[in-house]
Design a protein around this motif. Sequence first.
Motif, PDB file in Angstrom:
ATOM      1  N   THR A  42       0.840  -1.194   0.000  1.00  0.00           N
ATOM      2  CA  THR A  42       0.000   0.000   0.000  1.00  0.00           C
ATOM      3  C   THR A  42       0.879   1.249   0.000  1.00  0.00           C
ATOM      4  O   THR A  42       1.780   1.380   0.836  1.00  0.00           O
ATOM      5  CB  THR A  42      -0.976   0.041   1.199  1.00  0.00           C
ATOM      6  OG1 THR A  42      -1.560   1.339   1.244  1.00  0.00           O
ATOM      7  CG2 THR A  42      -0.317  -0.261   2.529  1.00  0.00           C
ATOM      8  N   ASN A  45      -2.829   4.668   0.940  1.00  0.00           N
ATOM      9  CA  ASN A  45      -3.686   4.847   2.111  1.00  0.00           C
ATOM     10  C   ASN A  45      -2.965   4.481   3.404  1.00  0.00           C
ATOM     11  O   ASN A  45      -1.847   3.977   3.391  1.00  0.00           O
ATOM     12  CB  ASN A  45      -4.933   3.979   1.949  1.00  0.00           C
ATOM     13  CG  ASN A  45      -5.747   4.414   0.742  1.00  0.00           C
ATOM     14  OD1 ASN A  45      -6.266   5.523   0.721  1.00  0.00           O
ATOM     15  ND2 ASN A  45      -5.834   3.566  -0.275  1.00  0.00           N
ATOM     16  N   LYS A  65      -8.874   1.261   7.314  1.00  0.00           N
ATOM     17  CA  LYS A  65      -8.297   1.851   6.105  1.00  0.00           C
ATOM     18  C   LYS A  65      -8.718   3.314   6.026  1.00  0.00           C
ATOM     19  O   LYS A  65      -9.904   3.620   5.947  1.00  0.00           O
ATOM     20  CB  LYS A  65      -8.761   1.060   4.871  1.00  0.00           C
ATOM     21  CG  LYS A  65      -8.142   1.572   3.566  1.00  0.00           C
ATOM     22  CD  LYS A  65      -8.396   0.625   2.398  1.00  0.00           C
ATOM     23  CE  LYS A  65      -7.893   1.223   1.099  1.00  0.00           C
ATOM     24  NZ  LYS A  65      -8.096   0.341  -0.055  1.00  0.00           N
ATOM     25  N   GLN A 119     -13.720  -6.141   7.564  1.00  0.00           N
ATOM     26  CA  GLN A 119     -13.439  -7.539   7.918  1.00  0.00           C
ATOM     27  C   GLN A 119     -11.988  -7.863   7.549  1.00  0.00           C
ATOM     28  O   GLN A 119     -11.521  -7.498   6.468  1.00  0.00           O
ATOM     29  CB  GLN A 119     -14.386  -8.429   7.110  1.00  0.00           C
ATOM     30  CG  GLN A 119     -14.169  -9.905   7.282  1.00  0.00           C
ATOM     31  CD  GLN A 119     -15.071 -10.710   6.342  1.00  0.00           C
ATOM     32  OE1 GLN A 119     -15.787 -10.165   5.485  1.00  0.00           O
ATOM     33  NE2 GLN A 119     -15.049 -12.012   6.510  1.00  0.00           N
ATOM     34  N   PHE A 121      -9.335 -10.638   6.551  1.00  0.00           N
ATOM     35  CA  PHE A 121      -9.219 -12.020   6.078  1.00  0.00           C
ATOM     36  C   PHE A 121      -8.040 -12.738   6.733  1.00  0.00           C
ATOM     37  O   PHE A 121      -7.818 -13.911   6.480  1.00  0.00           O
ATOM     38  CB  PHE A 121      -9.122 -12.059   4.549  1.00  0.00           C
ATOM     39  CG  PHE A 121     -10.418 -11.671   3.878  1.00  0.00           C
ATOM     40  CD1 PHE A 121     -11.586 -12.372   4.145  1.00  0.00           C
ATOM     41  CD2 PHE A 121     -10.475 -10.586   3.013  1.00  0.00           C
ATOM     42  CE1 PHE A 121     -12.791 -12.014   3.547  1.00  0.00           C
ATOM     43  CE2 PHE A 121     -11.674 -10.220   2.412  1.00  0.00           C
ATOM     44  CZ  PHE A 121     -12.830 -10.932   2.687  1.00  0.00           C
ATOM     45  N   LYS A 215      -1.592  -7.746  -6.052  1.00  0.00           N
ATOM     46  CA  LYS A 215      -1.456  -7.385  -4.632  1.00  0.00           C
ATOM     47  C   LYS A 215      -2.818  -7.188  -3.961  1.00  0.00           C
ATOM     48  O   LYS A 215      -2.899  -7.052  -2.744  1.00  0.00           O
ATOM     49  CB  LYS A 215      -0.547  -6.163  -4.445  1.00  0.00           C
ATOM     50  CG  LYS A 215      -0.971  -4.942  -5.145  1.00  0.00           C
ATOM     51  CD  LYS A 215       0.062  -3.840  -4.952  1.00  0.00           C
ATOM     52  CE  LYS A 215      -0.426  -2.606  -5.686  1.00  0.00           C
ATOM     53  NZ  LYS A 215       0.348  -1.435  -5.393  1.00  0.00           N
ATOM     54  N   ASP A 228      -9.501  -3.795  -2.001  1.00  0.00           N
ATOM     55  CA  ASP A 228      -9.127  -2.552  -2.688  1.00  0.00           C
ATOM     56  C   ASP A 228     -10.067  -2.201  -3.849  1.00  0.00           C
ATOM     57  O   ASP A 228      -9.789  -2.488  -5.016  1.00  0.00           O
ATOM     58  CB  ASP A 228      -7.674  -2.662  -3.193  1.00  0.00           C
ATOM     59  CG  ASP A 228      -7.068  -1.287  -3.417  1.00  0.00           C
ATOM     60  OD1 ASP A 228      -7.815  -0.295  -3.325  1.00  0.00           O
ATOM     61  OD2 ASP A 228      -5.854  -1.216  -3.673  1.00  0.00           O
TER      62      ASP A 228
HETATM   63  N1  LIG Z   1      -9.589  -7.062   4.531  1.00  0.00           N
HETATM   64  C1  LIG Z   1      -8.307  -7.412   4.478  1.00  0.00           C
HETATM   65  N2  LIG Z   1      -7.892  -8.605   4.971  1.00  0.00           N
HETATM   66  C2  LIG Z   1      -6.581  -8.960   4.927  1.00  0.00           C
HETATM   67  N3  LIG Z   1      -5.609  -8.187   4.401  1.00  0.00           N
HETATM   68  C3  LIG Z   1      -5.957  -6.989   3.892  1.00  0.00           C
HETATM   69  C4  LIG Z   1      -7.315  -6.543   3.897  1.00  0.00           C
HETATM   70  N4  LIG Z   1      -7.369  -5.323   3.333  1.00  0.00           N
HETATM   71  C5  LIG Z   1      -6.108  -5.005   2.991  1.00  0.00           C
HETATM   72  N5  LIG Z   1      -5.245  -6.007   3.317  1.00  0.00           N
HETATM   73  C6  LIG Z   1      -3.777  -6.009   3.071  1.00  0.00           C
HETATM   74  O1  LIG Z   1      -3.329  -4.680   2.958  1.00  0.00           O
HETATM   75  C7  LIG Z   1      -2.824  -4.411   1.637  1.00  0.00           C
HETATM   76  C8  LIG Z   1      -3.239  -3.013   1.199  1.00  0.00           C
HETATM   77  O2  LIG Z   1      -4.649  -2.888   1.217  1.00  0.00           O
HETATM   78  P1  LIG Z   1      -5.423  -2.134   0.049  1.00  0.00           P
HETATM   79  O3  LIG Z   1      -6.863  -2.080   0.390  1.00  0.00           O
HETATM   80  O4  LIG Z   1      -5.056  -2.758  -1.239  1.00  0.00           O
HETATM   81  O5  LIG Z   1      -4.796  -0.667   0.159  1.00  0.00           O
HETATM   82  P2  LIG Z   1      -4.367   0.367  -1.004  1.00  0.00           P
HETATM   83  O6  LIG Z   1      -5.645   0.924  -1.544  1.00  0.00           O
HETATM   84  O7  LIG Z   1      -3.578   1.396  -0.292  1.00  0.00           O
HETATM   85  O8  LIG Z   1      -3.595  -0.406  -2.041  1.00  0.00           O
HETATM   86  C9  LIG Z   1      -3.391  -5.526   0.761  1.00  0.00           C
HETATM   87  O9  LIG Z   1      -2.521  -5.815  -0.313  1.00  0.00           O
HETATM   88  C10 LIG Z   1      -3.468  -6.683   1.734  1.00  0.00           C
HETATM   89  O10 LIG Z   1      -2.222  -7.331   1.810  1.00  0.00           O
END
Ligand SMILES: Nc1ncnc2c1ncn2[C@@H]1O[C@H](COP(=O)(O)OP(=O)(O)O)[C@@H](O)[C@H]1O
Length: 336
Positions: A42, A45, A65, A119, A121, A215, A228
Amino acid sequence: MTEFILSKENVLDYFKFQASPNLPFKVDINAPITFKEIDKFTNVNFLFRVFFLKRNGNDSSVILKHSQNYVKVKPEIHNDVQRNHTEAKALKRCSEIWGKGVVPEVYYHDDKHNVNVLQDFGENCLVLADEFDKGKVHPEICKILGKRLAVLHSKTLGKNEILRKTHTIESVFREYFLNFKMAGSMKVEKKETLKLVNEGNTAKGALLWGDPVTKNILISMKGVHFVDFEGAFLWDPAFDLGHMVAHWVLVYLEKDDLKSQVEISVNIIREEYKKEMLKRIGKKEIEGILQRGNNYIGATLLHRMVGMSRFKIPKKKAEKVLQTGVELLRSEGSYL
Ligand SMILES: Nc1ncnc2c1ncn2[C@@H]1O[C@H](COP(=O)(O)OP(=O)(O)O)[C@@H](O)[C@H]1O
Ligand SMILES: [Mg+2]
Protein backbone atom coordinates in the motif's frame (compact mmCIF):
# COMPACT_ATOMS: atom_id res chain seq x y z
CA MET A 1 -5.01 18.18 4.30
CA THR A 2 -7.95 17.00 6.34
CA GLU A 3 -7.48 17.55 10.07
CA PHE A 4 -7.58 13.98 11.26
CA ILE A 5 -4.83 11.56 10.24
CA LEU A 6 -5.01 7.99 11.43
CA SER A 7 -1.56 7.18 12.83
CA LYS A 8 0.34 4.90 15.19
CA GLU A 9 -0.24 7.48 17.90
CA ASN A 10 -4.02 7.65 17.71
CA VAL A 11 -5.14 4.35 16.18
CA LEU A 12 -5.84 2.61 19.51
CA ASP A 13 -7.91 5.52 20.82
CA TYR A 14 -9.68 5.79 17.50
CA PHE A 15 -10.56 2.11 17.59
CA LYS A 16 -11.63 2.17 21.22
CA PHE A 17 -13.74 5.29 21.26
CA GLN A 18 -14.84 5.97 17.69
CA ALA A 19 -14.91 2.63 15.88
CA SER A 20 -15.82 0.02 18.48
CA PRO A 21 -19.21 1.51 19.53
CA ASN A 22 -20.23 1.44 15.86
CA LEU A 23 -19.31 -2.16 15.07
CA PRO A 24 -21.92 -4.88 14.56
CA PHE A 25 -20.40 -6.87 17.46
CA LYS A 26 -19.37 -5.98 21.01
CA VAL A 27 -15.73 -5.25 21.78
CA ASP A 28 -14.21 -5.74 25.23
CA ILE A 29 -12.48 -2.37 25.51
CA ASN A 30 -11.02 -3.25 28.90
CA ALA A 31 -9.04 -6.17 27.49
CA PRO A 32 -5.70 -5.51 25.75
CA ILE A 33 -5.99 -4.00 22.27
CA THR A 34 -2.95 -4.03 19.98
CA PHE A 35 -2.26 -3.07 16.38
CA LYS A 36 0.16 -3.44 13.49
CA GLU A 37 0.59 -0.95 10.72
CA ILE A 38 0.26 -2.47 7.22
CA ASP A 39 2.78 -0.89 4.90
CA LYS A 40 3.47 -3.63 2.38
CA PHE A 41 1.43 -3.39 -0.84
CA THR A 42 0.00 0.00 0.00
CA ASN A 43 1.36 3.35 -1.06
CA VAL A 44 -1.77 5.41 -1.11
CA ASN A 45 -3.69 4.85 2.11
CA PHE A 46 -3.11 4.44 5.85
CA LEU A 47 -3.84 0.88 6.97
CA PHE A 48 -3.79 -0.76 10.38
CA ARG A 49 -4.74 -4.19 11.64
CA VAL A 50 -6.22 -4.01 15.13
CA PHE A 51 -6.37 -7.04 17.44
CA PHE A 52 -8.89 -7.19 20.27
CA LEU A 53 -11.22 -9.42 22.24
CA LYS A 54 -14.91 -9.56 21.57
CA ARG A 55 -17.17 -9.34 24.59
CA ASN A 56 -17.87 -13.06 24.18
CA GLY A 57 -14.15 -13.67 24.82
CA ASN A 58 -13.16 -14.54 21.24
CA ASP A 59 -9.99 -13.16 19.65
CA SER A 60 -10.67 -10.96 16.69
CA SER A 61 -9.16 -8.38 14.39
CA VAL A 62 -10.26 -5.77 11.87
CA ILE A 63 -8.61 -3.66 9.20
CA LEU A 64 -8.79 0.13 9.45
CA LYS A 65 -8.30 1.85 6.11
CA HIS A 66 -7.98 5.62 6.15
CA SER A 67 -7.61 8.00 3.24
CA GLN A 68 -6.31 11.53 3.01
CA ASN A 69 -6.61 13.93 0.09
CA TYR A 70 -3.10 13.00 -1.00
CA VAL A 71 -1.04 9.88 -1.69
CA LYS A 72 0.58 8.57 1.54
CA VAL A 73 4.06 8.02 0.14
CA LYS A 74 3.95 11.11 -2.11
CA PRO A 75 2.06 13.82 -0.26
CA GLU A 76 2.63 16.26 -3.13
CA ILE A 77 0.23 14.20 -5.27
CA HIS A 78 -3.42 15.05 -4.70
CA ASN A 79 -5.98 12.25 -4.39
CA ASP A 80 -9.69 12.47 -3.79
CA VAL A 81 -10.44 11.84 -0.12
CA GLN A 82 -13.95 10.67 -1.07
CA ARG A 83 -12.44 7.45 -2.41
CA ASN A 84 -12.89 5.98 1.05
CA HIS A 85 -16.63 6.54 0.75
CA THR A 86 -16.66 5.11 -2.77
CA GLU A 87 -14.79 2.04 -1.56
CA ALA A 88 -17.36 1.37 1.18
CA LYS A 89 -20.14 1.55 -1.41
CA ALA A 90 -18.23 -0.62 -3.88
CA LEU A 91 -17.56 -3.29 -1.25
CA LYS A 92 -21.23 -3.40 -0.28
CA ARG A 93 -22.35 -3.63 -3.88
CA CYS A 94 -19.78 -6.32 -4.76
CA SER A 95 -20.80 -8.29 -1.73
CA GLU A 96 -24.39 -8.31 -3.02
CA ILE A 97 -23.17 -9.47 -6.41
CA TRP A 98 -20.58 -12.04 -5.32
CA GLY A 99 -21.98 -13.13 -1.95
CA LYS A 100 -20.25 -13.14 1.43
CA GLY A 101 -16.55 -13.80 2.00
CA VAL A 102 -15.25 -12.50 -1.33
CA VAL A 103 -14.66 -8.87 -0.43
CA PRO A 104 -14.32 -7.59 3.15
CA GLU A 105 -17.52 -6.77 4.96
CA VAL A 106 -17.73 -3.05 5.80
CA TYR A 107 -18.35 -3.01 9.54
CA TYR A 108 -18.35 0.77 9.76
CA HIS A 109 -17.80 3.65 7.38
CA ASP A 110 -16.75 6.81 9.19
CA ASP A 111 -17.47 9.59 6.72
CA LYS A 112 -16.14 12.30 9.02
CA HIS A 113 -12.68 10.77 9.50
CA ASN A 114 -12.54 8.88 6.19
CA VAL A 115 -12.02 5.50 7.76
CA ASN A 116 -13.45 2.15 6.78
CA VAL A 117 -13.45 -0.59 9.38
CA LEU A 118 -13.29 -3.81 7.42
CA GLN A 119 -13.44 -7.54 7.92
CA ASP A 120 -9.92 -8.95 8.20
CA PHE A 121 -9.22 -12.02 6.08
CA GLY A 122 -6.26 -12.67 8.35
CA GLU A 123 -2.57 -12.00 8.75
CA ASN A 124 -1.76 -15.36 7.27
CA CYS A 125 -3.38 -14.74 3.91
CA LEU A 126 -1.14 -15.29 0.93
CA VAL A 127 -0.97 -12.23 -1.28
CA LEU A 128 -0.90 -13.29 -4.93
CA ALA A 129 1.82 -10.71 -5.68
CA ASP A 130 4.10 -12.43 -3.14
CA GLU A 131 3.24 -15.79 -4.62
CA PHE A 132 4.12 -14.61 -8.13
CA ASP A 133 7.50 -13.44 -6.83
CA LYS A 134 8.07 -16.97 -5.56
CA GLY A 135 7.19 -18.41 -8.97
CA LYS A 136 3.75 -19.65 -7.94
CA VAL A 137 1.09 -18.58 -10.44
CA HIS A 138 -1.79 -20.54 -8.86
CA PRO A 139 -3.68 -21.98 -11.85
CA GLU A 140 -6.09 -23.56 -9.34
CA ILE A 141 -7.66 -20.20 -8.45
CA CYS A 142 -8.08 -19.03 -12.06
CA LYS A 143 -11.49 -20.60 -12.49
CA ILE A 144 -12.75 -18.50 -9.60
CA LEU A 145 -11.10 -15.35 -10.95
CA GLY A 146 -12.54 -15.66 -14.46
CA LYS A 147 -15.98 -16.54 -13.19
CA ARG A 148 -16.18 -13.76 -10.62
CA LEU A 149 -15.07 -11.09 -13.04
CA ALA A 150 -17.73 -12.26 -15.51
CA VAL A 151 -20.44 -12.32 -12.83
CA LEU A 152 -19.66 -8.71 -11.89
CA HIS A 153 -19.51 -7.59 -15.51
CA SER A 154 -22.47 -9.47 -16.93
CA LYS A 155 -24.79 -8.53 -14.08
CA THR A 156 -24.06 -4.82 -14.42
CA LEU A 157 -23.43 -4.47 -18.16
CA GLY A 158 -25.47 -1.73 -19.78
CA LYS A 159 -27.08 -0.72 -16.47
CA ASN A 160 -25.24 2.58 -16.16
CA GLU A 161 -24.55 1.93 -12.50
CA ILE A 162 -22.24 4.40 -10.74
CA LEU A 163 -20.90 4.51 -7.19
CA ARG A 164 -20.01 8.19 -7.10
CA LYS A 165 -22.70 10.80 -6.44
CA THR A 166 -23.17 12.07 -10.00
CA HIS A 167 -22.23 11.11 -13.54
CA THR A 168 -20.02 14.21 -13.67
CA ILE A 169 -18.02 13.10 -10.61
CA GLU A 170 -17.81 9.62 -12.12
CA SER A 171 -16.38 10.96 -15.37
CA VAL A 172 -13.86 13.16 -13.55
CA PHE A 173 -12.70 10.05 -11.71
CA ARG A 174 -12.61 7.99 -14.94
CA GLU A 175 -10.43 10.55 -16.63
CA TYR A 176 -8.06 10.74 -13.65
CA PHE A 177 -7.87 6.96 -13.33
CA LEU A 178 -7.37 6.22 -17.02
CA ASN A 179 -4.72 8.94 -17.19
CA PHE A 180 -2.88 7.08 -14.46
CA LYS A 181 -3.35 3.56 -15.81
CA MET A 182 -2.76 4.47 -19.47
CA ALA A 183 0.13 6.92 -19.11
CA GLY A 184 2.72 4.32 -20.14
CA SER A 185 0.67 3.28 -23.11
CA MET A 186 0.11 6.92 -24.14
CA LYS A 187 3.84 7.53 -23.99
CA VAL A 188 4.64 4.71 -26.39
CA GLU A 189 1.60 4.54 -28.68
CA LYS A 190 -0.57 7.60 -28.32
CA LYS A 191 -2.76 6.93 -31.35
CA GLU A 192 -3.58 3.32 -30.50
CA THR A 193 -4.19 4.23 -26.86
CA LEU A 194 -6.64 6.98 -27.77
CA LYS A 195 -8.38 4.57 -30.13
CA LEU A 196 -8.77 2.02 -27.35
CA VAL A 197 -10.10 4.62 -24.90
CA ASN A 198 -12.53 5.84 -27.56
CA GLU A 199 -13.76 2.31 -28.10
CA GLY A 200 -14.23 2.11 -24.34
CA ASN A 201 -16.33 5.28 -24.47
CA THR A 202 -18.73 3.75 -26.96
CA ALA A 203 -18.75 0.16 -25.64
CA LYS A 204 -21.41 -0.82 -23.13
CA GLY A 205 -20.09 -0.14 -19.64
CA ALA A 206 -20.26 -2.36 -16.57
CA LEU A 207 -19.30 -1.90 -12.95
CA LEU A 208 -15.59 -2.71 -12.83
CA TRP A 209 -13.30 -3.61 -9.94
CA GLY A 210 -10.81 -1.17 -11.47
CA ASP A 211 -7.72 -2.54 -9.72
CA PRO A 212 -7.69 -6.33 -10.25
CA VAL A 213 -3.97 -6.63 -9.57
CA THR A 214 -2.09 -9.43 -7.78
CA LYS A 215 -1.46 -7.38 -4.63
CA ASN A 216 -5.21 -7.09 -4.19
CA ILE A 217 -5.92 -10.83 -4.48
CA LEU A 218 -5.57 -12.80 -1.25
CA ILE A 219 -5.73 -16.54 -0.62
CA SER A 220 -6.73 -17.91 2.78
CA MET A 221 -7.89 -21.29 4.11
CA LYS A 222 -11.41 -20.04 3.43
CA GLY A 223 -10.94 -19.12 -0.21
CA VAL A 224 -9.91 -16.35 -2.56
CA HIS A 225 -10.56 -12.79 -1.46
CA PHE A 226 -10.47 -9.47 -3.27
CA VAL A 227 -9.55 -6.16 -1.59
CA ASP A 228 -9.13 -2.55 -2.69
CA PHE A 229 -12.18 -1.24 -4.50
CA GLU A 230 -11.63 2.52 -4.35
CA GLY A 231 -10.96 2.45 -8.09
CA ALA A 232 -14.25 0.72 -8.96
CA PHE A 233 -15.86 2.53 -11.89
CA LEU A 234 -18.24 2.31 -14.82
CA TRP A 235 -16.35 1.38 -17.98
CA ASP A 236 -15.57 -1.19 -20.62
CA PRO A 237 -15.29 -4.66 -18.96
CA ALA A 238 -12.31 -5.38 -21.22
CA PHE A 239 -10.27 -3.09 -18.97
CA ASP A 240 -10.69 -5.32 -15.89
CA LEU A 241 -10.11 -8.52 -17.82
CA GLY A 242 -6.99 -7.31 -19.63
CA HIS A 243 -5.62 -5.65 -16.53
CA MET A 244 -5.93 -8.85 -14.52
CA VAL A 245 -4.57 -11.22 -17.18
CA ALA A 246 -1.59 -8.91 -17.85
CA HIS A 247 -0.07 -10.05 -14.54
CA TRP A 248 0.22 -13.62 -15.81
CA VAL A 249 1.51 -12.42 -19.17
CA LEU A 250 4.29 -10.53 -17.39
CA VAL A 251 5.39 -13.77 -15.73
CA TYR A 252 5.19 -15.54 -19.10
CA LEU A 253 7.55 -13.03 -20.62
CA GLU A 254 9.89 -12.98 -17.66
CA LYS A 255 10.21 -16.57 -16.50
CA ASP A 256 10.65 -19.25 -19.15
CA ASP A 257 10.14 -22.14 -16.75
CA LEU A 258 6.63 -20.94 -15.89
CA LYS A 259 5.34 -20.59 -19.46
CA SER A 260 3.14 -23.66 -19.54
CA GLN A 261 1.60 -22.89 -16.14
CA VAL A 262 0.84 -19.35 -17.26
CA GLU A 263 -0.75 -20.62 -20.48
CA ILE A 264 -2.96 -22.95 -18.47
CA SER A 265 -3.89 -20.14 -16.09
CA VAL A 266 -4.77 -17.64 -18.80
CA ASN A 267 -6.80 -20.26 -20.67
CA ILE A 268 -8.81 -21.05 -17.58
CA ILE A 269 -9.52 -17.37 -16.85
CA ARG A 270 -10.63 -16.78 -20.44
CA GLU A 271 -12.80 -19.90 -20.71
CA GLU A 272 -14.52 -19.33 -17.37
CA TYR A 273 -15.05 -15.68 -18.18
CA LYS A 274 -16.62 -16.54 -21.53
CA LYS A 275 -18.76 -19.32 -20.12
CA GLU A 276 -20.17 -17.12 -17.36
CA MET A 277 -20.67 -14.08 -19.61
CA LEU A 278 -22.59 -16.23 -22.11
CA LYS A 279 -25.29 -16.80 -19.50
CA ARG A 280 -26.37 -13.16 -19.81
CA ILE A 281 -24.56 -11.53 -22.74
CA GLY A 282 -24.54 -12.18 -26.50
CA LYS A 283 -21.60 -13.89 -28.20
CA LYS A 284 -20.70 -10.98 -30.40
CA GLU A 285 -20.49 -8.57 -27.51
CA ILE A 286 -18.26 -10.99 -25.59
CA GLU A 287 -15.95 -11.33 -28.59
CA GLY A 288 -15.54 -7.56 -28.66
CA ILE A 289 -14.70 -7.53 -24.95
CA LEU A 290 -12.08 -10.28 -25.39
CA GLN A 291 -10.56 -8.46 -28.36
CA ARG A 292 -10.24 -5.20 -26.47
CA GLY A 293 -9.11 -7.23 -23.43
CA ASN A 294 -6.01 -8.14 -25.46
CA ASN A 295 -5.37 -4.49 -26.08
CA TYR A 296 -5.68 -3.72 -22.37
CA ILE A 297 -3.14 -6.46 -21.61
CA GLY A 298 -0.80 -4.50 -23.87
CA ALA A 299 -1.65 -1.20 -22.19
CA THR A 300 -1.05 -2.75 -18.76
CA LEU A 301 2.34 -4.15 -19.80
CA LEU A 302 3.29 -0.64 -20.86
CA HIS A 303 1.94 0.77 -17.57
CA ARG A 304 4.29 -1.62 -15.75
CA MET A 305 7.28 -0.89 -18.02
CA VAL A 306 7.23 2.83 -18.73
CA GLY A 307 4.11 4.07 -16.95
CA MET A 308 3.24 4.98 -13.39
CA SER A 309 3.58 1.54 -11.80
CA ARG A 310 6.99 0.33 -12.88
CA PHE A 311 8.14 -3.21 -12.59
CA LYS A 312 11.85 -3.99 -12.15
CA ILE A 313 13.00 -6.46 -14.72
CA PRO A 314 16.32 -7.32 -16.45
CA LYS A 315 16.99 -5.15 -19.52
CA LYS A 316 16.84 -7.96 -22.09
CA LYS A 317 13.46 -9.11 -20.83
CA ALA A 318 12.25 -5.51 -20.57
CA GLU A 319 12.62 -5.07 -24.32
CA LYS A 320 10.52 -8.15 -24.91
CA VAL A 321 7.79 -6.94 -22.54
CA LEU A 322 7.75 -3.54 -24.20
CA GLN A 323 7.52 -5.07 -27.66
CA THR A 324 4.73 -7.47 -26.62
CA GLY A 325 2.92 -4.58 -24.96
CA VAL A 326 2.92 -2.60 -28.18
CA GLU A 327 1.89 -5.64 -30.25
CA LEU A 328 -1.01 -6.47 -27.97
CA LEU A 329 -2.14 -2.89 -27.74
CA ARG A 330 -2.49 -2.85 -31.53
CA SER A 331 -3.45 -6.39 -31.98
CA GLU A 332 -5.56 -9.20 -32.84
CA GLY A 333 -3.20 -10.83 -30.30
CA SER A 334 -3.61 -14.32 -28.99
CA TYR A 335 -3.71 -14.19 -25.22
CA LEU A 336 -7.47 -13.89 -24.97
N1 LIG B 1 -9.59 -7.06 4.53
C1 LIG B 1 -8.31 -7.41 4.48
N2 LIG B 1 -7.89 -8.60 4.97
C2 LIG B 1 -6.58 -8.96 4.93
N3 LIG B 1 -5.61 -8.19 4.40
C3 LIG B 1 -5.96 -6.99 3.89
C4 LIG B 1 -7.32 -6.54 3.90
N4 LIG B 1 -7.37 -5.32 3.33
C5 LIG B 1 -6.11 -5.00 2.99
N5 LIG B 1 -5.24 -6.01 3.32
C6 LIG B 1 -3.78 -6.01 3.07
O1 LIG B 1 -3.33 -4.68 2.96
C7 LIG B 1 -2.82 -4.41 1.64
C8 LIG B 1 -3.24 -3.01 1.20
O2 LIG B 1 -4.65 -2.89 1.22
P1 LIG B 1 -5.42 -2.13 0.05
O3 LIG B 1 -6.86 -2.08 0.39
O4 LIG B 1 -5.06 -2.76 -1.24
O5 LIG B 1 -4.80 -0.67 0.16
P2 LIG B 1 -4.37 0.37 -1.00
O6 LIG B 1 -5.65 0.92 -1.54
O7 LIG B 1 -3.58 1.40 -0.29
O8 LIG B 1 -3.59 -0.41 -2.04
C9 LIG B 1 -3.39 -5.53 0.76
O9 LIG B 1 -2.52 -5.82 -0.31
C10 LIG B 1 -3.47 -6.68 1.73
O10 LIG B 1 -2.22 -7.33 1.81
MG1 LIG C 1 -4.06 -2.29 -3.01
